[in-house]
Design an enzyme around this catalytic site. Sequence first.
Site, PDB file in Angstrom:
ATOM      1  CG  HIS A 191      37.562  39.770  49.272  1.00 36.28           C
ATOM      2  ND1 HIS A 191      36.994  39.464  50.484  1.00 36.28           N
ATOM      3  CD2 HIS A 191      37.573  41.123  49.201  1.00 36.28           C
ATOM      4  CE1 HIS A 191      36.662  40.583  51.120  1.00 36.28           C
ATOM      5  NE2 HIS A 191      36.998  41.611  50.368  1.00 36.28           N
ATOM      6  CB  SER A 232      37.139  43.686  53.074  1.00 29.73           C
ATOM      7  OG  SER A 232      35.884  43.452  52.517  1.00 29.73           O
ATOM      8  CG  ASP A 287      36.019  36.743  51.923  1.00 24.56           C
ATOM      9  OD1 ASP A 287      36.320  36.876  50.727  1.00 24.56           O
ATOM     10  OD2 ASP A 287      35.996  37.688  52.728  1.00 24.56           O
TER      11      ASP A 287
END
Length: 457
Positions: free
Chosen positions: A250, A398, A219
């Site tokens: 994120h 996600s 990520d």
Amino acid sequence: MVRAILIAILFLSPTAAFAQSAPPSTARDPAQTSQTAPSGGRNVVLLPQILADLFGPGQGGDAAPPAPNGASAPTDAAQGGGQGNPATQTPAPIQPPRTSPVTSPRAISGAFVPDEVLVTLDGGAGVAAEVAALFGLQVRSTRVSGLLGQTVARFGIPDGRPVGFVLAQLAGDGRLAARVPNHIFELQQAAGIVNYAFERIALDASEASGETVSVAVIDTALDPEHPALKGVVAGEFDALPDMAVKDRGHGTSISGLIAGQGPFHGMAPGARLLHARAFEGGISSTDVLLSALDWAASEGAQIINMSFVGPENPLFAAACRNAMARGIVLVAAAGNNGPGAPFGYPAAYDGVIAVTATDVHDKLMGQANRGRYVDLSAPGVNVIAPIPGGTDVVTGTSFAAAIVSGAIANLMRAGAKQEPAALATLLARTAVDLGPPGRDEDFGHGLINTKAALAGR
């Protein structure tokens, strides 16, 4: 008509028409008519204008966002040779398919770096340099992939030739096993309050634990000082060492949802968290993701969370197959691009657990991809997750993928079979059916049910 023109070109050329271009020092415009130039004792024929016209412009170009440069170990130093799952014997790597010549860049789906191609070959940096010189390319990186069992070389195209054109030229060199675009991948976060995820997936928050289970996250960078993650990360890898870290949001959310502890309770607190930074500005490339996947496998990851989506890529597909052959469970986001979107990869690869997002009422997220590749549903709409500096409400497949990765870590800790196919079957058999009876293209097999999976392991 085109076939007749090609036959005429082959007939008139003094050597094979697909011997391609000259080395950089004598490189010429590939649109010139057929000429020969010496290269290592061989006559090399430059492709005529008619072939350039047939291939047309590449699809990367201005339509593709600038991708991060690949981060690779120099020359032949092996990375990610990897023990994989310690309990699983490592099989011989599956070689990527020897691709057939690309006949048109219009066959290249998805966004890609407009001035790069990736190849695999037997041999090291020396062979890569010879190939690059022969075809007028630049060697931008080489590294040995433990999952692919070959050297991955990233070639730059310095003279503006379309990617499809160069891939077709490289098809004439038997030293290359695979030739693919350097596809671009994007993180799957949609625009977005007690965390309802535990209740919806039937996981008791007070008993949840991923202790002794290794979970890797590929990520963005994360915030290592966040209270939910401080002291949690067992290993870090930076696949973009030459690019400044700007984005930690994120990655902080995904890792926190999986292994967060303290003030924020993740799905599998106590898990051995391995974190690979492979995204900046929301995008990454095949080359960067391959290096991160290799690292995770070499560090003994039992689960790898991939909350991103891109086009199908043969090299990344082969690496995923080899990771699963080592006993590693791969979990991926199905995608946030809407009902009419093409399949999202790596989620759509066989064996990868593809996760879509639902809300507190088990309704499907409107932006979610649909398709027969969707395996499971999990909370991913307005869930609470850590962000740098605190927590926030987040939405996207996600985050649903991260919740499934955490749930699987709980199953592994409790003694569930760790072989990827067996786990996938268990999760499908015990899921709560949503939508039409049986598996469907919206919800897959249905909402993951951790309690039922624990009982049925």
